[in-house]
Write a protein that holds these residues in place. Structure first.
Motif, PDB file in Angstrom:
ATOM      1  N   GLY A  47      -4.193 -83.816   0.576  1.00 11.17           N
ATOM      2  CA  GLY A  47      -4.771 -85.032   1.130  1.00 11.17           C
ATOM      3  C   GLY A  47      -6.011 -85.527   0.430  1.00 11.17           C
ATOM      4  N   ARG A  48      -6.457 -84.831  -0.605  1.00 15.83           N
ATOM      5  CA  ARG A  48      -7.641 -85.245  -1.359  1.00 15.83           C
ATOM      6  C   ARG A  48      -7.213 -85.838  -2.693  1.00 15.83           C
ATOM      7  NH1 ARG A  48     -13.333 -83.176  -2.398  1.00 15.83           N
ATOM      8  NH2 ARG A  48     -13.802 -83.944  -4.476  1.00 15.83           N
ATOM      9  N   MET A  49      -7.728 -87.017  -3.011  1.00 13.59           N
ATOM     10  CA  MET A  49      -7.392 -87.664  -4.267  1.00 13.59           C
ATOM     11  C   MET A  49      -8.631 -87.758  -5.143  1.00 13.59           C
ATOM     12  SD  MET A  49      -5.517 -91.313  -5.017  1.00 13.59           S
ATOM     13  CE  MET A  49      -3.947 -90.652  -4.470  1.00 13.59           C
ATOM     14  N   ASP A  50      -8.513 -87.285  -6.379  1.00 11.99           N
ATOM     15  CA  ASP A  50      -9.596 -87.357  -7.350  1.00 11.99           C
ATOM     16  C   ASP A  50      -9.175 -88.228  -8.526  1.00 11.99           C
ATOM     17  OD1 ASP A  50     -11.691 -85.433  -6.369  1.00 11.99           O
ATOM     18  OD2 ASP A  50      -9.979 -84.078  -6.415  1.00 11.99           O
ATOM     19  N   ALA A  51     -10.094 -89.064  -8.985  1.00 11.90           N
ATOM     20  CA  ALA A  51      -9.880 -89.858 -10.189  1.00 11.90           C
ATOM     21  C   ALA A  51     -10.649 -89.202 -11.323  1.00 11.90           C
ATOM     22  CB  ALA A  51     -10.365 -91.293  -9.983  1.00 11.90           C
ATOM     23  N   MET A  52      -9.982 -88.996 -12.462  1.00 12.06           N
ATOM     24  CA  MET A  52     -10.566 -88.243 -13.560  1.00 12.06           C
ATOM     25  C   MET A  52     -10.476 -89.003 -14.881  1.00 12.06           C
ATOM     26  SD  MET A  52     -11.060 -85.662 -11.586  1.00 12.06           S
ATOM     27  CE  MET A  52     -11.871 -84.731 -12.875  1.00 12.06           C
ATOM     28  N   HIS A  53     -11.438 -88.734 -15.751  1.00 10.62           N
ATOM     29  CA  HIS A  53     -11.386 -89.200 -17.140  1.00 10.62           C
ATOM     30  C   HIS A  53     -11.229 -87.974 -18.021  1.00 10.62           C
ATOM     31  CE1 HIS A  53     -13.216 -90.093 -21.112  1.00 10.62           C
ATOM     32  NE2 HIS A  53     -12.616 -91.264 -20.956  1.00 10.62           N
ATOM     33  N   ILE A  54     -10.322 -88.059 -18.993  1.00  6.33           N
ATOM     34  CA  ILE A  54     -10.084 -86.921 -19.881  1.00  6.33           C
ATOM     35  C   ILE A  54     -10.158 -87.365 -21.336  1.00  6.33           C
ATOM     36  CG2 ILE A  54      -7.568 -87.226 -19.754  1.00  6.33           C
ATOM     37  CD1 ILE A  54      -7.338 -84.160 -20.102  1.00  6.33           C
TER      38      ILE A  54
END
Length: 206
Positions: free
Chosen positions: A38-45
């Motif tokens: 239920g947790r959404m993370d937005a990431m830069h790679i």
């Protein structure tokens, strides 16, 4: 690209093996979302490879600000205590969720491979393959693998009822033939990270 027929088990295995062989060698920069429990993370790679080892920088785009840098099998946290919120770096390194030490031959013992169809992810055409467990004790996987680069752009981990329990999906990605600036940036950040924190233990298998 080579013509592949939907429903083909052998074609799915070939596509999976190409992904496993190719992805670590690629130079790219992108953004993805990771959803779990239920947790959404937005990431830069930011990812590159100098021919000897991988360089990778992962930065959070929502919630608490944190950064993780990997050089080969060593992981550095420039800001100790603020990294890894909701996303373990070993999971990022192994975006399929499958144990990276397992060979295709080993996976064949427990899973069936099927090529489903083609779909777009992050504006790029992907082959969608299903990895279906032969028993009821393992999760299944649906992988969206970029036709042009063989890089994994989306991964759904599903339970026995077909419900998605964990998901990773790129929203944008750019590939580079050579990336000296990326290498330089990651090298510089890794040097900073070394001064600020000790290297963590080698990444554990998922």
């Amino acid at each position: 690209s080579t013509f592949v027929q939907a429903g083909s088990s052998e074609a799915a295995k070939v596509i999976f093996q190409q992904m496993a062989n190719t992805s670590p060698k690629l130079h790219y920069e992108g953004r993805f979302v990771y959803n779990r429990n239920g947790r959404m993370d937005a990431m830069h790679i930011l990812h590159s490879n100098d021919g000897n080892e991988e360089f990778e920088q992962l930065t959070s785009l929502n919630g608490m600000s944190w950064k993780v840098i990997r050089k080969g099998d060593q992981v550095y946290c420039p800001f100790p205590g603020e990294s890894g919120q909701g996303l373990r770096h070993n999971k990022l390194r192994n975006l399929t969720g499958l144990n990276p030490k397992n060979t295709l031959q080993a996976l064949n013992k427990y899973y069936n491979f099927t090529l489903l169809r083609k779909e777009r992810v992050a504006g790029r055409v992907c082959n969608v393959i299903a990895i279906i467990p032969k028993d009821h004790f393992r999760y299944g996987y649906r992988l969206w693998i970029d036709v042009e680069s063989s890089h994994l752009l989306r991964n759904d981990i599903v339970n026995n009822q077909g419900q998605v329990v964990e998901q990773m999906m790129f929203t944008s990605i750019k590939f580079f033939q050579v990336a000296p600036k990326m290498n330089s940036q990651i090298e510089q950040n890794t040097s900073i990270a070394k001064m600020q924190s000790s290297p963590l233990a080698a990444i554990e298998a998922a």
